[in-house]
Design an enzyme around this catalytic site. Structure first.
Site, PDB file in Angstrom:
ATOM      1  N   LEU A   1       0.889  -1.171   0.201  1.00  0.00           N
ATOM      2  CA  LEU A   1      -0.084  -0.016   0.022  1.00  0.00           C
ATOM      3  C   LEU A   1       0.852   1.245   0.067  1.00  0.00           C
ATOM      4  O   LEU A   1       1.885   1.162   0.648  1.00  0.00           O
ATOM      5  CB  LEU A   1      -0.895   0.035   1.284  1.00  0.00           C
ATOM      6  CG  LEU A   1      -1.945  -1.191   1.208  1.00  0.00           C
ATOM      7  CD1 LEU A   1      -2.650  -1.003   2.651  1.00  0.00           C
ATOM      8  CD2 LEU A   1      -2.973  -1.157   0.328  1.00  0.00           C
ATOM      9  N   ASP A   2       0.398   2.382  -0.679  1.00  0.00           N
ATOM     10  CA  ASP A   2       1.180   3.548  -0.694  1.00  0.00           C
ATOM     11  C   ASP A   2       1.305   3.972   0.740  1.00  0.00           C
ATOM     12  O   ASP A   2       0.515   3.952   1.646  1.00  0.00           O
ATOM     13  CB  ASP A   2       0.506   4.742  -1.354  1.00  0.00           C
ATOM     14  CG  ASP A   2       0.317   4.373  -2.665  1.00  0.00           C
ATOM     15  OD1 ASP A   2       1.327   3.573  -3.293  1.00  0.00           O
ATOM     16  OD2 ASP A   2      -0.501   5.065  -3.401  1.00  0.00           O
ATOM     17  N   MET A   3       2.361   4.580   1.143  1.00  0.00           N
ATOM     18  CA  MET A   3       2.699   5.228   2.511  1.00  0.00           C
ATOM     19  C   MET A   3       1.372   5.902   3.128  1.00  0.00           C
ATOM     20  O   MET A   3       1.280   5.678   4.327  1.00  0.00           O
ATOM     21  CB  MET A   3       3.961   6.114   2.524  1.00  0.00           C
ATOM     22  CG  MET A   3       4.281   6.570   3.808  1.00  0.00           C
ATOM     23  SD  MET A   3       5.782   7.497   4.032  1.00  0.00           S
ATOM     24  CE  MET A   3       5.160   9.256   3.356  1.00  0.00           C
TER      25      MET A   3
END
Length: 571
Positions: A418-420
């Site tokens: 997942l993106d940060m």
């Protein structure tokens, strides 16, 4: 737009129309690649936008209607990036400079805007003269390529090659049949003949085999001669084209390199570097096309050159969005990475700059919740701001925390990310067997994911499907582009949960897993045209990105029973 010509020879320093004394000045200069615009820069941008809406000095089709908002038919419009730079003048007065990226109305110098670092369109500039030589070679290539004899000979060569291939196949088939017949004859002779009669029969069969091979060789020689003759005639005609193309390439490379040397940028220490010198130590030592023409480098260079102190900056988009990128009218955006990162890295030396927010561990004090764990897998609920895996500067991540928690497992395997800025469910495999099984499920799309997103705007339809192919932006990583030519297919299904107070909450289910897929599909003009709340790449930064991986379903790698996990979002 009010300007005061007493500060600079061309009167580009702009005083504010409204009182800004109540606004606190920035303590450090803007980090240009991730920022929220300072209130004074917002005021400057609003004044510039008012100027764009009322000026009559030049005309450019931004795709806007008479109210200077996006019109219904924007197919022919071209939006542009503009920038404002808050500065303190040598006399201590506060004001700002304005700039645009690239060219507008086919010009690079317009009233009230700082000029380019190097004016390649100036009459006395070498660029026009050397470009004329390249243009002449272009015309020569076009004229030579239009010779109908080239097309005729090219077609004839292709036909000869096809004819030869067909005859060769016939000959090879005849050889196969002849070989089979001779085999039968040889077996018959060996069974019924002896002595000289047998030798004579075998010798005849051997000569027949050699003759067939020679026939194939002579066939190839005859057709090679015919085709080579045509090739020679064709080469005589295309040699001039190839020579003109090589000359064009040589002149273009020389002109480009010469231009790169003319684009020289100052920094706060008074040091000057050319584009060639700036990009030389990078992984892409050849500067990309258009480098140095963005608003930010223009603004900083002009300020340094005339003795002004840069305090803060902001860039916004004005007009219709490009078909590939996510750009919204009047919205603020960071500087691009591919072109501006090396340049601004040099130009900001000597300034006190805000720290890079992306190098800050936003989730240092946030817990990683374990949703489920057994011998094969662990499912966690990642908080927004925590990396999925270690980054270049930040090592804290969901992966490293899982490893620290489970030191006795066979191995921890990363299956997806997942993106940060995105929160929600992640699954890690804890054995090689589990990893192999789950990898296969991800590849075959047996894993189902559902997200919750909050977007800026009121979604009117109850549900929908978005199909916009995507690829990485080579000039502005990590941003992604919509590209129907080179992009990979990307499909997203969405359902409206509710819409109120100018925002809409959605369920989103990606069929594919492209980088930033949901964010781009929401923000792009051909998608929902509504960026997610807090999306600093495709919208505007906020306290967090409002995107949460709410549900994750897959078959357990050992029991093969379907498992579904849920994690409620906090927005």
């Amino acid at each position: 737009m009010h300007t005061d010509a007493s500060f600079t020879p061309d009167g580009l320093f702009t005083r504010f129309n409204a009182d800004i004394d109540h606004l606190e000045l920035p303590s450090a200069f803007t980090f240009p690649f991730y920022y929220q615009p300072h209130p004074i820069c917002v005021r400057a941008a609003q004044e510039l936008q008012q100027h764009l809406a009322t000026q009559i000095d030049w005309q450019h089709d931004f795709g806007l209607n008479s109210e200077h908002e996006l019109g219904e038919n924007t197919a022919e419009g071209t939006g542009k990036m503009f920038g404002v730079l808050l500065v303190r003048s040598p006399r201590g007065e506060l004001g700002y400079f304005s700039a645009f990226s690239g060219k507008i109305a086919d010009q690079n110098i317009l009233p009230n805007f700082v000029p380019p670092v190097f004016d390649m369109l100036a009459e006395e500039c070498f660029f026009q003269t050397e470009l004329e030589a390249i243009t002449a070679l272009n015309a020569q290539v076009t004229a030579l390529s239009a010779n109908p004899q080239i097309s005729h000979l090219s077609g004839k060569v292709a036909q000869y090659q096809a004819d030869y291939k067909a005859l060769e196949q016939q000959q090879r088939q005849a050889m196969i049949e002849g070989r089979a017949e001779r085999k039968q004859q040889r077996q018959h002779a060996e069974a019924h003949l002896t002595g000289e009669a047998l030798n004579a029969a075998l010798d005849l069969l051997a000569k027949q085999s050699v003759a067939e091979k020679n026939d194939l060789k002579y066939l190839k020689m005859a057709w090679d001669e015919k085709i080579d003759t045509l090739h020679a005639e064709l080469t005589a005609l295309t040699a001039a084209i190839d020579d003109a193309k090589q000359q064009r390439k040589t002149l273009s490379n020389a002109l480009q390199n010469k231009l790169f040397e003319q684009y020289c940028f100052l920094n706060a220490n008074g040091e000057e570097k050319s584009l060639n010198a700036i990009f030389a130590p990078t992984t892409s030592p050849t500067p990309p096309a258009g480098a140095g023409e963005c608003a930010a480098p223009k603004l900083l260079h002009y300020a340094y050159k005339h003795g002004y102190t840069p305090l803060s900056m902001a860039e916004f988009w004005w007009g219709v969005s490009p078909k590939s990128e996510v750009r919204q009218h009047k919205k603020f955006y960071p500087s691009c990475h591919g072109k501006c990162n090396p340049i601004l890295g040099h130009m900001l030396e000597g300034l006190t700059v805000d720290p890079n927010p992306l190098e800050t561990n936003w989730a240092e004090d946030k817990a990683l919740e374990v949703v489920y764990q057994d011998d094969a897998i662990i499912v966690v609920n990642k908080p927004s701001g925590l990396l999925s895996v270690p980054g270049k500067t930040i090592k804290d991540s969901a992966y490293t925390r899982v490893i620290a928690t489970l030191p006795e497992v066979e191995e921890t395997f990363v299956l997806h990310r997942l993106d940060m800025a995105t929160s929600g469910l992640l699954v890690f495999a804890l054995t090689r067997r589990a990893n192999k099984n789950l990898q296969k499920q991800f590849i075959t799309r047996g894993v189902e994911k559902r997200y919750v997103a909050m977007v800026e705007g009121m979604v009117e339809q109850p549900s929908g499907e978005i199909n916009l192919p995507m690829r990485g932006d080579p000039d502005d990583r990590p941003r992604q582009l919509v590209c129907f030519e080179h992009g990979k297919p990307a499909t997203t299904y969405w359902q409206l949960i509710h819409a109120e107070n100018g925002r809409s909450k959605l369920h989103m289910q990606p069929k594919t897993g492209r980088t930033h897929q949901l964010r781009v599909h929401c923000a792009h003009v051909m998608g929902l045209n509504m960026p997610m709340v807090g999306d600093g790449l495709y919208g505007e930064p906020d306290t967090r990105l409002h995107l949460h991986a709410e549900q994750l379903s897959f078959d357990h790698p050992y029991t093969h029973q379907r498992m579904t996990f849920d994690a409620e979002c906090d927005f």
